[in-house]
Write a protein that holds these residues in place. Structure first.
Motif, PDB file in Angstrom:
ATOM      1  N   LEU A 115      -8.278   7.088  -0.475  1.00  0.00           N
ATOM      2  CA  LEU A 115      -8.501   5.797   0.170  1.00  0.00           C
ATOM      3  C   LEU A 115      -9.991   5.540   0.372  1.00  0.00           C
ATOM      4  O   LEU A 115     -10.466   4.411   0.200  1.00  0.00           O
ATOM      5  CB  LEU A 115      -7.757   5.753   1.508  1.00  0.00           C
ATOM      6  CG  LEU A 115      -7.928   4.499   2.361  1.00  0.00           C
ATOM      7  CD1 LEU A 115      -7.548   3.248   1.596  1.00  0.00           C
ATOM      8  CD2 LEU A 115      -7.115   4.617   3.640  1.00  0.00           C
ATOM      9  N   LEU A 141      -6.261  -2.499   1.645  1.00  0.00           N
ATOM     10  CA  LEU A 141      -6.857  -1.171   1.796  1.00  0.00           C
ATOM     11  C   LEU A 141      -7.528  -1.024   3.162  1.00  0.00           C
ATOM     12  O   LEU A 141      -7.418   0.024   3.806  1.00  0.00           O
ATOM     13  CB  LEU A 141      -7.870  -0.917   0.678  1.00  0.00           C
ATOM     14  CG  LEU A 141      -7.298  -0.786  -0.733  1.00  0.00           C
ATOM     15  CD1 LEU A 141      -8.419  -0.753  -1.763  1.00  0.00           C
ATOM     16  CD2 LEU A 141      -6.433   0.463  -0.864  1.00  0.00           C
ATOM     17  N   CYS A 146       0.862  -1.186   0.000  1.00  0.00           N
ATOM     18  CA  CYS A 146       0.000   0.000   0.000  1.00  0.00           C
ATOM     19  C   CYS A 146       0.897   1.235   0.000  1.00  0.00           C
ATOM     20  O   CYS A 146       1.471   1.591   1.038  1.00  0.00           O
ATOM     21  CB  CYS A 146      -0.894   0.027   1.232  1.00  0.00           C
ATOM     22  SG  CYS A 146      -2.159  -1.250   1.297  1.00  0.00           S
TER      23      CYS A 146
END
Length: 240
Positions: free
Chosen positions: A211, A232, A67
């Motif tokens: 996000l 996520l 990420c």
């Protein structure tokens, strides 16, 4: 990369006995079929009848999931584009991926559960941990390399941080582990990704989006890749 498993509820003491390995000869491909005959021995002293079980193996058995994120300070909106960094809050990077098994699925089972274009997905950057890196420090080194190969960011190793424990994505047929990492990047420092020469990466696209929007894509089924949704969600918890 052996790690001490965390403590938890005691599992039943069922013991597997390998009776026979009848795997076909290794043809030298990316994956190897493992075909074995087992017997299961139970806590009460009983045993199962011998049974055949198929699994797969590969030399680079594990993978990393990365990420890459940055914090947007906000500003004037430009119409709500996913590539508009004026939106406040954490942003993440995704990359398009072409997956032949999804192409095959659509041809044999119909496209009713597969994103278009057939075989393409939005995913977090990921990559295999090569044999030379199969040691405790290897996954982080792999994540550092993959970050440049797939997104174009060169970062110090110490900025690549673990994002929770490793997980087994499909233990019913492969012993692969996924190691999750996150790293804060400077979006202005991104270069052209080096890529790995794969035909599946040619013309791939890199996308930055908030996000919150990426998580909404998961909710709506735009993002179908399980490791991406999990990464996520872990990142959202980490940054909360």
């Amino acid at each position: 990369m052996r790690r001490t498993p965390p403590s938890g509820p005691e599992l039943p003491t069922i013991r597997l006995e390998l009776i026979e390995d009848v795997s076909p000869q290794d043809a030298g491909g990316f994956l190897r079929l493992i075909r074995q005959r087992f017997c299961a021995h139970y806590p009460d002293g009983s045993s199962s009848k011998p049974f055949l079980y198929d699994s797969i193996d590969r030399r680079a058995i594990d993978a990393v999931v990365i990420c890459a994120h940055f914090q947007s300070k906000g500003g004037s909106s430009k119409g709500g584009s996913s590539n508009d960094p004026s939106k406040t809050g954490p942003w993440v990077y995704l990359r398009s991926a072409l997956r032949p098994p999804l192409f095959n699925r659509a041809k044999t089972r119909g496209p009713y559960e597969v994103s278009e274009p057939l075989g393409a997905l939005w995913e977090l950057p990921a990559g295999l941990v090569e044999e030379r890196d199969q040691n405790p420090a290897g996954p982080a080194l792999t994540a550092q390399r993959e970050l440049f190969e797939e997104l174009g960011f060169q970062v110090p190793l110490e900025t690549v941080r673990s994002l929770g424990p490793a997980l087994l994505p499909a233990p019913g047929f492969v012993a692969e582990q996924h190691f999750y990492f996150h790293v804060e990047v400077d979006p202005t420092a991104r270069q052209e990704p080096s890529l790995d020469g794969s035909a599946l990466e040619h013309f791939g696209q890199v996308l930055a989006l908030p996000l919150t929007e990426a998580l909404e894509w998961c909710h709506r089924g735009v993002i179908q890749d399980a490791k991406t949704e999990l990464g996520l969600r872990r990142l959202a918890e980490e940054l909360a």
